[in-house]
Design an enzyme around this catalytic site. Structure first.
Site, PDB file in Angstrom:
ATOM      1  N   TYR A 139       0.862  -1.185   0.000  1.00  0.00           N
ATOM      2  CA  TYR A 139       0.000   0.000   0.000  1.00  0.00           C
ATOM      3  C   TYR A 139       0.892   1.227   0.000  1.00  0.00           C
ATOM      4  O   TYR A 139       1.827   1.328   0.802  1.00  0.00           O
ATOM      5  CB  TYR A 139      -0.885  -0.010   1.248  1.00  0.00           C
ATOM      6  N   ASP A 234       9.300   2.379  -0.417  1.00  0.00           N
ATOM      7  CA  ASP A 234       8.301   3.067   0.385  1.00  0.00           C
ATOM      8  C   ASP A 234       8.590   2.732   1.839  1.00  0.00           C
ATOM      9  O   ASP A 234       8.243   1.654   2.329  1.00  0.00           O
ATOM     10  CB  ASP A 234       6.891   2.608  -0.020  1.00  0.00           C
ATOM     11  N   LYS A 262       5.106   9.064   8.644  1.00  0.00           N
ATOM     12  CA  LYS A 262       4.888   8.607  10.027  1.00  0.00           C
ATOM     13  C   LYS A 262       5.992   9.083  10.980  1.00  0.00           C
ATOM     14  O   LYS A 262       5.952  10.210  11.432  1.00  0.00           O
ATOM     15  CB  LYS A 262       4.690   7.100  10.050  1.00  0.00           C
TER      16      LYS A 262
HETATM   17  N1  HOZ Z   1      -3.301   3.431   6.120  1.00  0.00           N
HETATM   18  C1  HOZ Z   1      -3.180   3.325   7.531  1.00  0.00           C
HETATM   19  C2  HOZ Z   1      -2.767   1.972   7.948  1.00  0.00           C
HETATM   20  N2  HOZ Z   1      -1.760   1.363   7.189  1.00  0.00           N
HETATM   21  C3  HOZ Z   1      -4.459   3.664   8.237  1.00  0.00           C
HETATM   22  C4  HOZ Z   1      -4.559   5.097   8.456  1.00  0.00           C
HETATM   23  C5  HOZ Z   1      -5.620   5.500   9.482  1.00  0.00           C
HETATM   24  O1  HOZ Z   1      -6.708   4.953   9.471  1.00  0.00           O
HETATM   25  O2  HOZ Z   1      -5.336   6.380  10.265  1.00  0.00           O
END
Ligand code: HOZ
Length: 422
Positions: A139, A234, A262
């Site tokens: 992702y 990534d 992050k």
């Molecule tokens: N894409 C995030 C987890 N891999 C989730 C982001 C969220 O819901 O804060």
């Protein structure tokens, strides 16, 4: 249903601002966070939860770390956004480049999605090629070009992709299974001269946690070099999370471009694209690849990012790795003793949990795990005060604030929870 969730659903689609939070795949209603400190969240309905999500890994030091809070407080007093250059943007770019040898220059943006979007455009602009290769279950945020066979929320909701993504926008996206060396070779044989980039999470952490097979990343490096495609790591999750130089440092592989998010923003909205000067200078204003953002390099986010990076050291990663080891082995033992067939992988400081009897190497394996049992286990843990990711397709993020005792208690609770859902 809580009053807050009722109100949220009336004004926010699904009541949430990011789909995984809605508890869609585990059932039940999401809680609302009132505040957090260290390893714990406090909810609006008065619960105290031991948190293994930690803002999806962003809060590596734990929530509301005093050094970060103070840095943000001080920065806020000087103004929250200028849309003009600031000293801390330079300092954060230097801090990233100092720690990650593959990075000479950095462009700061506000989210991982934006960073991935910029990396794809930059790779296409720099190579003059159109196609990008991604791996099923990885992702890279919700940009159209990469929203194919995507992990995280797309996997959680069991979607093939997304409505609104046209065939045209993904026509240049090639998808291969993670850890599939033969698939990579076939893709290069078919599309080599047209491939601008291969994007990969060096440790896949959005389909549950799936480490790369030995030699897989090396193979990607070799194929990209042989065919003139850019290798893009990534590291939104792994960057500064698994080591000072991220996964690339741990595996000893030099990507052409890296994406961070992050941890690098210290829990505030900040992400980055970095790489060698020759590629990065293709970005506007020096080069023809356009990218921009009013909040890019935001003064609060750079303050938080610098504060967090300043706290990270090899000792920190050793502690996090010990916690992740105790957590994954403890969960595997507790669940195994209760008769569940589980695999609990660990990659450096990250943990995973699949209700699957065999090791998980790719997206097909991840999807074969028993998500229904995960959901029951998730709720049994939550009822006992431990918050795991509300989806079988995410990772576990012990922070520096999680003590040995916290992890030991988690394992005891897991044994109890496993017996309850058996
Ligand atoms: N894409 C995030 C987890 N891999 C989730 C982001 C969220 O819901 O804060």
């Amino acid at each position: 249903m809580s009053d807050l969730f009722t109100r949220a659903q009336a004004r926010i689609p699904g009541g949430v601002n990011s789909p995984v939070r809605a508890f869609g795949s585990v059932g039940g209603d999401p809680f609302f966070v009132a505040r957090a400190e260290g390893a714990y969240l406090e909810t609006e309905d008065g619960r105290r939860l031991l948190d293994y999500v930690q803002s999806w890994g962003a809060s590596i030091l734990g929530h509301a770390h005093p050094v970060v809070v103070e840095a943000v407080r001080r920065a806020a007093g000087d103004g929250t956004s200028f849309g003009a250059p600031t000293r801390r943007e330079v300092e954060l770019a230097e801090a990233i480049a100092d720690r990650v040898p593959s990075v000479e220059k950095v462009r700061l943006v506000s989210s991982g999605t934006e960073a991935a979007m910029t990396a794809v455009r930059l790779a296409r602009g720099a190579t003059g090629r159109a196609k990008v290769l991604k791996f099923a279950g990885c992702y890279h945020g919700h940009l159209d070009a990469l929203l194919v066979a995507a992990g995280s929320g797309v996997a959680t909701l069991g979607l093939p992709g997304s409505a609104g993504v046209t065939a045209g926008t993904v026509a240049d996206t090639v998808v291969v299974e993670f850890n599939d060396v033969a698939g990579v070779d076939a893709a290069f044989a078919a599309h080599g001269p047209d491939l601008a980039a291969v994007l990969v999470e060096p440790v896949a952490a959005n389909m549950g946690l799936v480490p790369p097979d030995p030699g897989f990343l090396e193979h990607l490096r070799a194929q990209c070099s042989a065919h003139g495609a850019l290798l893009v790591f990534d590291e939104v999750i792994t960057g500064f999370r698994v080591g000072l130089a991220g996964a690339q440092g741990r595996f000893g592989i030099t990507p052409d471009l890296s994406i961070f998010g992050k941890v690098v923003g210290g829990g505030l909205p900040l992400a980055a694209v970095g790489g060698p000067t020759a590629v990065m200078d293709e970005l506007a204003p020096l080069g023809p690849v356009y990218q921009a953002g009013t909040l890019s390099g935001n003064p609060l986010a750079t303050a938080a990012g610098l504060a967090v990076l300043g706290e990270l050291s090899d000792d920190v990663y050793a502690t996090l790795e010990a916690r992740a080891t105790a957590l994954t082995t403890g969960l595997a033992t507790a669940l195994g003793a209760a008769g569940f067939a589980v695999t609990a992988p660990r990659a450096f400081t990250l943990g995973g949990l699949f209700f699957s009897p065999t090791p998980v190497r790719d997206y097909a394996d991840a999807k074969a795990g028993d998500a229904a049992i995960y959901a029951r286990f998730f709720h049994a843990m939550l009822d006992r005060g431990v918050y795991l990711a509300p989806s079988a397709f995410e990772a576990m993020f012990p922070s520096l604030a999680h003590t040995e005792a916290d992890v030991a208690r988690t394992v005891e609770i897991a044994a109890e929870a496993a017996a309850a859902v058996r």
